[in-house]
Design an enzyme around this catalytic site. Structure first.
Site, PDB file in Angstrom:
ATOM      1  CE1 TYR A 283      40.263  30.034  46.092  1.00  0.00           C
ATOM      2  CE2 TYR A 283      38.265  30.438  44.855  1.00  0.00           C
ATOM      3  CZ  TYR A 283      39.527  29.902  44.939  1.00  0.00           C
ATOM      4  OH  TYR A 283      40.057  29.239  43.853  1.00  0.00           O
TER       5      TYR A 283
ATOM      6  CE  LYS B 253      44.351  15.017  48.086  1.00  0.00           C
ATOM      7  NZ  LYS B 253      44.723  13.960  47.127  1.00  0.00           N
TER       8      LYS B 253
ATOM      9  CG  ASP C  75      44.023  13.396  43.919  1.00  0.00           C
ATOM     10  OD1 ASP C  75      42.849  13.166  44.277  1.00  0.00           O
ATOM     11  OD2 ASP C  75      45.009  12.975  44.548  1.00  0.00           O
TER      12      ASP C  75
ATOM     13  CG  ASP D 265      38.199  29.140  40.780  1.00  0.00           C
ATOM     14  OD1 ASP D 265      37.865  29.346  39.611  1.00  0.00           O
ATOM     15  OD2 ASP D 265      38.876  29.946  41.448  1.00  0.00           O
TER      16      ASP D 265
END
Ligand SMILES: NC(=O)c1ccc[n+]([C@@H]2O[C@H](COP(=O)([O-])OP(=O)(O)OC[C@H]3O[C@@H](n4cnc5c(N)ncnc54)[C@H](O)[C@@H]3O)[C@@H](O)[C@H]2O)c1
Length: 356
Positions: free
Chosen positions: A142, A190, A222, A246
């Protein structure tokens, strides 16, 4: 002592829900003999309209000079439906987080006995779920640069950046919170694909030996997304980067039963901000139907985290629990029964606190 609270209501349902949190804070202050001074300031689309800036300098100054910030929500369909708008409400939120150094967003996820049936998940899965998600708030994709499009407009790019220092301070917070709870920390990343995630893991693994009593696990995002809804009770404290946090916390809101029930605290270098996790819910703006509880519970977090006033926070939580038990709820959780308005719920909570 007078505690100064900056009130940033923002857009959509922001003003309606913040108003209820404010009367609840005032009732608690009266009950416990505290003195609060509230000052309102502009943020979001309304700030763009009035002064052309979603986080004006005066608002920032007020936040810096306050003991806590009570925040509603920002966002307006006018901007959501216009991807070409250069100045956007969300920039105000990001600027506030960056300028106040709010690097950690604490989002408790738990259930409310009388709302368990509202969750789309099976009761036995969610009953007793109780974990804290700590989301990194000032780094990652972001904020990373470069961000933009190529000249022909046919390629777009964002950049995910994390420094070892940024990772260390938030991961440490994760270990500290796990130490105060059930001593289990899940670090979500990840690392099988992203370089930034591999640095997260490396930094976390270096810190691990300093906290020998904390059980640590590393989980791919995931997998975490799947486990949050298939086995939420396995989590105690979860720490993760900005975008993963988020998304995962919105997902986790189904455990509580409504977006309108989840509070948060954003803490860091300067003044802390207390805000619901939901957005400005523009469809409900001005209708007096939005659930004020996420904001009211954010006020409870304010008492506890900003002022160390645990009894005051506990009384607000009790009021919310009792209102749910008594069915004094807004339409999102009324389940076909009578739905009360935003202000009726706020007034009921205030009465409860006054008479407690
Ligand atoms: N922190 C923030 O200020 C923040 C966070 C997320 C989204 N936004 C902005 O909010 C605007 C709307 O976004 P969105 O629709 O994706 O998210 P949203 O959270 O505003 O609403 C999503 C859905 O959640 C439910 N909901 C949310 N708040 C509720 C409440 N208090 N009571 C009852 N139900 C509630 C409603 O069903 C609503 O349709 C956008 O402009 C977005 O950018 C702001």
């Amino acid at each position: 002592m007078t505690y100064k609270i900056a009130v940033l209501s923002g857009d959509g349902i922001g003003p309606e829900i913040v108003k209820q949190a404010r009367i609840v804070i005032e009732a608690v202050a009266k009950k416990f003999g505290h003195d609060f001074e509230f000052t309102e300031a502009l943020v979001g689309a309304v700030a763009i309209e009035e002064v052309g800036d979603p986080y004006p300098a005066e608002t920032h100054q007020l936040c810096m000079n306050s003991d806590a910030v009570l925040f509603g929500a920002i966002g307006h369909p006018r901007f959501d439906n216009d991807p070409s708008a250069k100045v956007r409400p969300e920039q105000g939120l990001l600027a506030m987080r960056k300028q106040l150094g709010l690097y950690a967003n604490l989002r408790p996820v738990n259930t409310f006995k009388s709302l368990i049936h509202k969750s789309p998940l099976k009761t036995e899965l969610v009953d007793g779920a109780d974990f804290m998600c700590i989301r990194e708030l000032t780094g990652g994709i972001y904020f990373g640069r470069p961000q933009g499009r190529t000249e022909d407009g046919k390629t777009a790019y964002d950049t995910c950046v994390y420094t070892a220092d940024e990772i260390e301070r938030i991961v440490r917070l994760g270990f500290e919170y796990a130490g105060k709870r059930r001593k289990k920390l899940t670090i979500v990343d990840k690392a099988n694909v992203l370089a930034s995630s591999r640095l997260w893991r490396e930094v976390a693994q270096k810190i691990e030996p300093e906290f020998p009593d904390i059980e640590v696990e590393y989980m791919f995002v995931d997998n975490a997304a799947m486990q949050i809804i298939t086995w939420p009770k396995r989590f105690d404290v979860m720490v993760t980067e900005n975008m993963f946090g988020d998304i995962l916390t919105d997902e986790a809101s189904v455990i509580s039963g409504s977006m309108g029930m989840l509070p948060s605290a954003s803490i860091g270098i300067h003044t802390s901000v207390f805000e619901p996790i939901h957005g400005s819910y523009p469809q409900a703006a001005g209708k007096n139907i939005a659930n004020p509880c996420a904001t009211v519970l954010s006020a409870a977090m304010m008492f506890e985290y900003a002022f160390g006033m645990m009894d005051e926070g506990a009384l607000i939580r009790k009021a919310v629990d009792e209102s749910l038990e008594a069915g004094i709820v807004t339409e999102d959780i009324a389940d076909g029964n009578k739905a009360y308005s935003t202000s009726e719920v706020g007034e009921w909570l205030t009465d409860f606190i006054q008479n407690a």
